[in-house]
Design an enzyme around this catalytic site. Sequence first.
Site, PDB file in Angstrom:
ATOM      1  N   GLU A 163       0.701  -1.304  -0.077  1.00 49.12           N
ATOM      2  CA  GLU A 163       0.058   0.028   0.180  1.00 49.12           C
ATOM      3  C   GLU A 163       0.864   1.230  -0.104  1.00 49.12           C
ATOM      4  O   GLU A 163       0.514   2.093  -0.844  1.00 49.12           O
ATOM      5  CB  GLU A 163      -0.924   0.121   1.396  1.00 49.12           C
ATOM      6  CG  GLU A 163      -2.145  -0.721   1.097  1.00 49.12           C
ATOM      7  CD  GLU A 163      -2.925  -0.584   2.398  1.00 49.12           C
ATOM      8  OE1 GLU A 163      -3.261   0.625   2.732  1.00 49.12           O
ATOM      9  OE2 GLU A 163      -3.166  -1.406   3.067  1.00 49.12           O
ATOM     10  N   ASP A 164       1.877   1.149   0.894  1.00 51.41           N
ATOM     11  CA  ASP A 164       2.762   2.648   1.036  1.00 51.41           C
ATOM     12  C   ASP A 164       3.934   2.620   0.397  1.00 51.41           C
ATOM     13  O   ASP A 164       4.520   3.585   0.593  1.00 51.41           O
ATOM     14  CB  ASP A 164       2.884   2.852   2.773  1.00 51.41           C
ATOM     15  CG  ASP A 164       1.417   2.794   3.381  1.00 51.41           C
ATOM     16  OD1 ASP A 164       0.371   3.060   2.744  1.00 51.41           O
ATOM     17  OD2 ASP A 164       1.372   2.289   4.846  1.00 51.41           O
TER      18      ASP A 164
END
Length: 739
Positions: free
Chosen positions: A99-100
Amino acid sequence: MESAASAPLGRSGVFQPPASSVLPLDFGRLRAQVATYLRPEDVGRIEAAYHFAADAHSGQFRISGDPYISHPVAVAEILAGWHLDAQALCAALLHDVMEDTHITKSEIAERFGRTTAELVDGVSKLDKIEFQSQEEAQAENFRKMLLAMASDLRVILIKLADRLHNMRTLDCVRPDKRRRIARETQEIHAPIANRLGLNALYRELQELAFKHVHPMRFRVLSKAILAARGNRREVVGKILAAIEERLPQWNIQAEVRGREKHLYSIYRKMNEKRLSFSQVLDIYGFRVIVPDVQTCYRALGALHGLYKPVPGKFKDYIAIPKANGYQSLHTTLIGPFGTPLEVQIRTAQMNHVADSGVASHWLYKEDEKTLTDLQAKTHTWLQSLLELQSTSGDSSEFLEHVKVDLFPGEVYAFTPKGKIFALPRGATVVDFAYAVHTDVGNRCVAGRVNGELLPLRTELRNGDQVEIITAAHASPNPAWLSYVRTGKARAQIRHFLKNAHQEEAFFTLGERLLNQALRPHGLTLGSVSAIAWERYLREFTLANRKELMTDIGLGRRLSAIVARRLAEIQDIESGRADVVKPKPAGAILIRGTEGVAVQLARCCRPIPGDPIVGIIRKGQGLEVHMHDCPQARKLRGERERWIDVEWEPGVDRLFDVTLRLLTHNVRGVLAKVANAIAEQDCNIQNVSTDGEQGAFSTIYLTVQVTHRLHLAKVIRGVRNIPEVVRIGRLKGDPKLPVA
């Protein structure tokens, strides 16, 4: 990142993490924790995952100011408390990298294995997709997570541990976001933890959510309980001493614990019963842990002899466990000074499951029978999630159905054969019918409850024996949606009604299309004879006219072909006085956009302008071939399957055609060919070659044209290129070599 991935095996065969500076204290604590139950090579893998994640999250910080890596480590620590395996702990450490950061699923699979990558993917949000609203995004993320959980339970355990740590550190988040996350936790995460039997986690999530949703109420109630502790400590001590004295008199060896009830459960009781804090007397509960099931019931007798039980406040969850596997005896007694006190009596094994639920699978592997029963219940619930997904219209509807089923069953009803079904409070006869089987629910007309015939909307009570009465032609009623309580019943009723509505619409459309197609033959639906209908249905193995009309409405059959065949059968029967003689009709017009009812044959791939013929293929509709197609010629003996067809004038769509070119093997020839094709307003769909053949090359091109004249212009344009020796159209679907 590379060093973490390519860490070598040591001389002992143990996975060696890369050399590193002193590890942070929090990871050192995790390493010490996992070393107590995992093999050294597994600890090495977890350490490698830590380095990989720390490198990926380098330079990232949480809102609190802590390095971001502190969050995945804290999540892994929670999972290590449940003794989860190395794959799950690696996934916990890596759960935010997709996600990051720039890390992909394939990279994780390559370095840590496919299972770990699947776990990380199951926990990751769908942040690459744009949604109309926050609610839609939340619903779709939960749908993905719950379905991933159905294939591997560790997905939800990682997600719950992730949410627990986020809730513990929520004070740093801005107030509006804090309340939204807390409400989401209250509505979804805490009930899932409860459904999976993770009682300690469930209670903590409830407390933390309450603290952030109603911060003022939380503070006031906390102070009131703190003040009450001193006043009530003497009473609690007296009750504890009395129980510990009474049980040995009955030869019962037991561990007795007094506990303060959780803040949120006290608040909920005050809210539901409209009580002030001073009116809530039973803020303390007692737990009695005994060696075996038989002793549970003996201990119950001993306590009922010590203090008077409150009528109607006894629950036997040992004989009938909760849906999440929870087992215990619950009784409420009147203690000293008229104080009500709740006592739970259970075995040590039951206590393990009550606190850890499905995580007991990893924590207490010796409790095989208990765990088998719990796993069976969990598996049944996970299967029901898959069923809900298949019958729900969208993610929001799916989440709504799941929310209904997450709240614990309070009503236990029996079939005439003694099978027990746990249903939520307020569940009706219809809910019971769908719990038995979807088909039983769809066909139910009434219920016999304890031998008495009652309507479907009747609410069930604990211990009811229910017999469902069905009828072959019955079907769900939209009014049922106003009183059913279970997610399964709601989803199945909506699914049935949606399909029935669509089928009715397609039936009406099919009737209208066929009626129009019969007009050129001088017929209407009403003038087709019963004999013609019967012969047609038998010839195409259809159950009835409704099935035929629905097929036409859905585009599975072409109305013009059905009308032509009905007219042919009617013509044979037209010697009878009551049978209308059909008129001859012209050829069927083909657009090429009819869908599944009309297929352009792949063996010759006709385009507008090509002479064509139609052949009826049973169960496949009409297949359109070129007149000189070898496959069509094979069927010349079956003239009854041939139909006259023509291209409809002004067809407005593109058709794929494959060209084969023989060219001089010189640089730039492909660019010239592509340019010539583009000049004729034509798209190239695919290019491939046979490779070098000395001085010549063979090029295969799939182009898109509107009709035969358009194709002729394309061929003429390419033929004018000096390097092109020969060009021709390939009829059929050749096996093109890979470029």
